[in-house]
Design an enzyme around this catalytic site. Structure first.
Site, PDB file in Angstrom:
ATOM      1  N   ASN A   9       0.869  -1.176   0.000  1.00 45.07           N
ATOM      2  CA  ASN A   9       0.000   0.000   0.000  1.00 45.07           C
ATOM      3  C   ASN A   9       0.905   1.225   0.000  1.00 45.07           C
ATOM      4  O   ASN A   9       1.454   1.588   1.028  1.00 45.07           O
ATOM      5  CB  ASN A   9      -0.897  -0.036   1.248  1.00 45.07           C
ATOM      6  CG  ASN A   9      -1.730   1.224   1.382  1.00 45.07           C
ATOM      7  OD1 ASN A   9      -1.796   2.034   0.461  1.00 45.07           O
ATOM      8  ND2 ASN A   9      -2.365   1.396   2.528  1.00 45.07           N
ATOM      9  N   TRP A  10       1.034   1.832  -1.170  1.00 46.83           N
ATOM     10  CA  TRP A  10       1.958   2.964  -1.284  1.00 46.83           C
ATOM     11  C   TRP A  10       1.400   4.248  -0.683  1.00 46.83           C
ATOM     12  O   TRP A  10       2.102   5.250  -0.588  1.00 46.83           O
ATOM     13  CB  TRP A  10       2.317   3.211  -2.752  1.00 46.83           C
ATOM     14  CG  TRP A  10       3.221   2.171  -3.346  1.00 46.83           C
ATOM     15  CD1 TRP A  10       3.843   1.141  -2.693  1.00 46.83           C
ATOM     16  CD2 TRP A  10       3.594   2.058  -4.723  1.00 46.83           C
ATOM     17  NE1 TRP A  10       4.587   0.407  -3.579  1.00 46.83           N
ATOM     18  CE2 TRP A  10       4.451   0.937  -4.828  1.00 46.83           C
ATOM     19  CE3 TRP A  10       3.294   2.793  -5.874  1.00 46.83           C
ATOM     20  CZ2 TRP A  10       5.007   0.551  -6.059  1.00 46.83           C
ATOM     21  CZ3 TRP A  10       3.834   2.403  -7.094  1.00 46.83           C
ATOM     22  CH2 TRP A  10       4.695   1.288  -7.177  1.00 46.83           C
ATOM     23  N   LYS A  11       0.121   4.238  -0.346  1.00 48.69           N
ATOM     24  CA  LYS A  11      -0.515   5.457   0.198  1.00 48.69           C
ATOM     25  C   LYS A  11      -0.237   6.626  -0.761  1.00 48.69           C
ATOM     26  O   LYS A  11      -0.321   6.439  -1.963  1.00 48.69           O
ATOM     27  CB  LYS A  11      -0.039   5.713   1.628  1.00 48.69           C
ATOM     28  CG  LYS A  11      -0.213   4.453   2.483  1.00 48.69           C
ATOM     29  CD  LYS A  11      -0.052   4.679   3.954  1.00 48.69           C
ATOM     30  CE  LYS A  11      -0.263   3.350   4.674  1.00 48.69           C
ATOM     31  NZ  LYS A  11      -0.297   3.485   6.117  1.00 48.69           N
ATOM     32  N   HIS A  96      -9.826   1.037   4.409  1.00 46.87           N
ATOM     33  CA  HIS A  96      -8.533   1.225   5.087  1.00 46.87           C
ATOM     34  C   HIS A  96      -8.736   2.193   6.261  1.00 46.87           C
ATOM     35  O   HIS A  96      -9.529   3.132   6.168  1.00 46.87           O
ATOM     36  CB  HIS A  96      -7.491   1.768   4.104  1.00 46.87           C
ATOM     37  CG  HIS A  96      -6.123   1.813   4.719  1.00 46.87           C
ATOM     38  ND1 HIS A  96      -5.722   2.851   5.517  1.00 46.87           N
ATOM     39  CD2 HIS A  96      -5.105   0.931   4.694  1.00 46.87           C
ATOM     40  CE1 HIS A  96      -4.499   2.601   5.958  1.00 46.87           C
ATOM     41  NE2 HIS A  96      -4.098   1.445   5.468  1.00 46.87           N
ATOM     42  N   GLU A  98      -7.156   4.600   7.338  1.00 49.58           N
ATOM     43  CA  GLU A  98      -6.984   6.029   7.043  1.00 49.58           C
ATOM     44  C   GLU A  98      -8.226   6.590   6.350  1.00 49.58           C
ATOM     45  O   GLU A  98      -8.596   7.748   6.551  1.00 49.58           O
ATOM     46  CB  GLU A  98      -5.703   6.242   6.218  1.00 49.58           C
ATOM     47  CG  GLU A  98      -4.481   6.097   7.116  1.00 49.58           C
ATOM     48  CD  GLU A  98      -3.222   5.596   6.448  1.00 49.58           C
ATOM     49  OE1 GLU A  98      -3.113   5.670   5.207  1.00 49.58           O
ATOM     50  OE2 GLU A  98      -2.339   5.102   7.183  1.00 49.58           O
ATOM     51  N   GLU A 168      -5.946  -5.008  10.238  1.00 51.91           N
ATOM     52  CA  GLU A 168      -4.943  -3.977  10.498  1.00 51.91           C
ATOM     53  C   GLU A 168      -5.321  -3.197  11.760  1.00 51.91           C
ATOM     54  O   GLU A 168      -6.106  -2.242  11.685  1.00 51.91           O
ATOM     55  CB  GLU A 168      -4.865  -3.001   9.323  1.00 51.91           C
ATOM     56  CG  GLU A 168      -4.425  -3.638   8.018  1.00 51.91           C
ATOM     57  CD  GLU A 168      -3.799  -2.614   7.090  1.00 51.91           C
ATOM     58  OE1 GLU A 168      -2.639  -2.805   6.708  1.00 51.91           O
ATOM     59  OE2 GLU A 168      -4.448  -1.620   6.757  1.00 51.91           O
ATOM     60  N   GLY A 174       1.833   2.310  10.873  1.00 49.79           N
ATOM     61  CA  GLY A 174       2.773   3.422  10.780  1.00 49.79           C
ATOM     62  C   GLY A 174       3.391   3.817  12.116  1.00 49.79           C
ATOM     63  O   GLY A 174       3.998   4.876  12.233  1.00 49.79           O
ATOM     64  N   SER A 211       2.770  -2.035  10.575  1.00 50.99           N
ATOM     65  CA  SER A 211       4.201  -2.042  10.901  1.00 50.99           C
ATOM     66  C   SER A 211       4.891  -3.369  10.584  1.00 50.99           C
ATOM     67  O   SER A 211       5.795  -3.795  11.308  1.00 50.99           O
ATOM     68  CB  SER A 211       4.429  -1.644  12.361  1.00 50.99           C
ATOM     69  OG  SER A 211       4.051  -0.284  12.556  1.00 50.99           O
ATOM     70  N   GLY A 232       2.616  -0.896   4.382  1.00 55.72           N
ATOM     71  CA  GLY A 232       2.728   0.490   3.954  1.00 55.72           C
ATOM     72  C   GLY A 232       4.188   0.925   3.890  1.00 55.72           C
ATOM     73  O   GLY A 232       4.873   0.754   2.881  1.00 55.72           O
ATOM     74  N   GLY A 233       4.695   1.440   5.012  1.00 57.86           N
ATOM     75  CA  GLY A 233       6.038   2.032   5.052  1.00 57.86           C
ATOM     76  C   GLY A 233       7.140   1.180   4.444  1.00 57.86           C
ATOM     77  O   GLY A 233       7.988   1.688   3.699  1.00 57.86           O
TER      78      GLY A 233
HETATM   79  P1  PGA Z   1       2.385   0.354   7.743  1.00 61.06           P
HETATM   80  O1  PGA Z   1       0.967   0.557   6.988  1.00 61.06           O
HETATM   81  O2  PGA Z   1       2.980  -0.913   7.191  1.00 61.06           O
HETATM   82  O3  PGA Z   1       3.183   1.580   7.380  1.00 61.06           O
HETATM   83  O4  PGA Z   1       2.100   0.243   9.184  1.00 61.06           O
HETATM   84  C1  PGA Z   1       0.116  -0.525   6.746  1.00 61.06           C
HETATM   85  C2  PGA Z   1      -1.137  -0.057   6.066  1.00 61.06           C
HETATM   86  O5  PGA Z   1      -1.582   1.062   6.352  1.00 61.06           O
HETATM   87  O6  PGA Z   1      -1.728  -0.770   5.239  1.00 61.06           O
END
Ligand code: PGA
Length: 251
Positions: A9-11, A96, A98, A168, A174, A211, A232-233
């Site tokens: 997930n590149w956001k 998601h 977010e 999640e 994050g 994470s 994500g990260g």
């Molecule tokens: P993260 O994000 O790996 O940076 O914690 C995961 C996600 O939001 O899907």
């Protein structure tokens, strides 16, 4: 058993050109492997470039980070599932955290989005997870089950079988603080039981996200309840992402 899934997930990172270069580099580093499925969720504007760059890689798919449930119309700033599909999406993230917590997406909206993605023949990856205060109040199961029920109840078994789930926990996203493999597995088995109760027949994938990194991916995936990871990260740079995937054996 389904293929082990690694989803990036590149956001809000990587425009079309950076996305294309990412995939080019990634293709040099990671070859297709049996029992492994890769997903890339770039920003909407980069979807076509990323999907195009993945062409010929049967093991890898591009997906949208968010879609609207309506087919078309006066919805400024939104992307319909049809438009995402035309740009090359094979699936879409729905719900998601977010989207839920920064943009106010409701359970009812996740339900409509899941239905629209399924109607278009794509795979929804439904994200569910509790906030820290909810976990501390012992409400993790309630929250996750409420999110699942709201998004999935009423779906036919054949449609349910096509839904991917990502657990999640919001407090792990994050933050550098991941759920322990055992904590994640406990929630996964609750999710799986509910999917069966809702009518799911197949063993559909349930991923963990929050994470995930090179240091913890092996321990997380050693848990048989975890069918993959949504990252994500640690998916933002091609070399790091390739290293993480290569560290974990395919399913
Ligand atoms: P993260 O994000 O790996 O940076 O914690 C995961 C996600 O939001 O899907």
């Amino acid at each position: 058993m389904c293929a082990r899934i690694f989803a990036a997930n590149w956001k809000m990172h990587h425009g079309p050109e950076a996305g294309r270069r990412f995939i080019e580099r990634f293709r040099e580093l990671v070859q297709p492997a049996a029992g492994r499925e890769l997903w890339f969720f770039p920003p909407a504007a980069s979807l076509a470039a990323v999907a195009g760059a993945l062409s010929g890689r049967e093991d890898a798919r591009a997906g949208a980070q968010n879609v609207h449930w309506e087919e078309k119309g006066a919805f400024t700033g939104e992307t319909s599932v049809g438009i995402a599909r035309e740009a090359g999406a094979r699936g879409a993230l729905v719900g998601h955290s977010e989207r839920r917590h920064l943009f106010g997406e409701t359970d009812e909206e996740t339900r409509r989005k899941v239905a629209a993605v399924l109607d278009a023949g794509l795979a929804p990856m439904l994200c569910v997870g509790e906030k820290l205060a909810e976990r501390e109040a012992g409400r993790t199961e309630d929250v996750v089950l409420r999110q699942l029920d709201a998004a999935l109840s009423g779906l036919a078994a054949a449609a349910l079988d096509r839904v991917l789930i990502a657990y999640e926990p919001v407090w792990a996203i994050g933050t550098g603080r991941n759920a322990t493999p055992a904590d994640a597995a406990a929630v996964h088995s609750v999710i799986r039981a509910r999917l069966t109760a809702l009518g799911r027949k197949a063993h559909g994938a349930v991923l963990y996200g929050g994470s995930v990194n090179l240091k913890n991916v092996l321990a997380l995936l050693a848990e048989p309840e975890l069918d993959g990871v949504l990252v994500g990260g640690a998916s933002i740079e091609p070399d790091g992402w390739a290293e993480l995937i290569s560290a974990a054996p395919p399913g």
